[in-house]
Design a protein around this motif. Sequence first.
Motif, PDB file in Angstrom:
ATOM      1  N   VAL A   9       0.838  -1.210   0.000  1.00 47.21           N
ATOM      2  CA  VAL A   9       0.000   0.000   0.000  1.00 47.21           C
ATOM      3  C   VAL A   9       0.869   1.254   0.000  1.00 47.21           C
ATOM      4  O   VAL A   9       0.577   2.230  -0.714  1.00 47.21           O
ATOM      5  N   ALA A  18      -4.796   4.182   5.557  1.00 47.41           N
ATOM      6  CA  ALA A  18      -4.990   2.825   5.053  1.00 47.41           C
ATOM      7  C   ALA A  18      -4.004   1.852   5.686  1.00 47.41           C
ATOM      8  O   ALA A  18      -4.359   0.722   6.047  1.00 47.41           O
ATOM      9  N   SER A  68      -5.025   1.076   9.221  1.00 48.87           N
ATOM     10  CA  SER A  68      -6.183   0.179   9.280  1.00 48.87           C
ATOM     11  C   SER A  68      -5.775  -1.263   9.018  1.00 48.87           C
ATOM     12  O   SER A  68      -6.402  -2.194   9.535  1.00 48.87           O
TER      13      SER A  68
END
Length: 268
Positions: free
Chosen positions: A24, A72, A75
């Motif tokens: 990511v 992100a 999370s």
Amino acid sequence: METAMETAGWVGPLLVAAIKALVVLVIGWMAAGMLSGMVRKRVIANPQIDATLGNFAASIVKWVVLLLVLVAVMSIFGIEATSLVAMLGAATLAIGLALQGTLSDLAAGFMLILFRPYKLGQFVDIGGTSGTVVDINLFVTELVTPDNVQIIVPNGQAWGSIITNFSHHDTRRVDLVFGIDYGDDANAAMEIILAEAKADTRVKADPEPWVKVTNLGDSSVDLTTRIWCDAADYWNLKFEMTQKVKEAFDAKGISIPYPHTVEIKKEG
């Protein structure tokens, strides 16, 4: 003691989460660069929008995307966005104190874009530092000197300093001072200077060229010359006019004296 099976039970998911977070981060970093580049190109391609806004908007897009990437990643490790906001809220005071200079630069960046004391491509002096503006982003202003040296000025310092913008107006006045000998004809010298100025197509007719005797120095009579030109022609005109007047003086027998001392002896 924790068994190997129990250790594998939590190490495996953690390793998977770390790999996902790394993916990511890489994709998010690339996306931030691509999106900011697209915004910059779109703004610059539009002639109705100042190119300065392109760099600033691109900088905002990049940091917003990176912030989303951070959320992100958090999370992935099980930290919910609401928990993240709570953590940031609790740490606001500490972050504010630690990054007060950075936050000041951020606020100053918005002020610079709002009031536009300078734009991309303009030659400016910021608190004694001169250069051409090549970038204005959220935190810093980047200058390049005439000898191609990069200078980074924090926006907070730029906003709090005296800013001299040499490129703001389309025209500029060139001031020159020529010294002639006391034995030379000042009127003839002034006519030579005016003739050279009027012969140069870069010199504006309005305001018309101006030449006056402005000082009686120790070694010379000083003639101040003021001529107007386009801002882009300033330096070339200044240097070339100096050479042309010097050559014209030589051809007409007007001397440019150098500082000297005359010794007078009294008899008796």
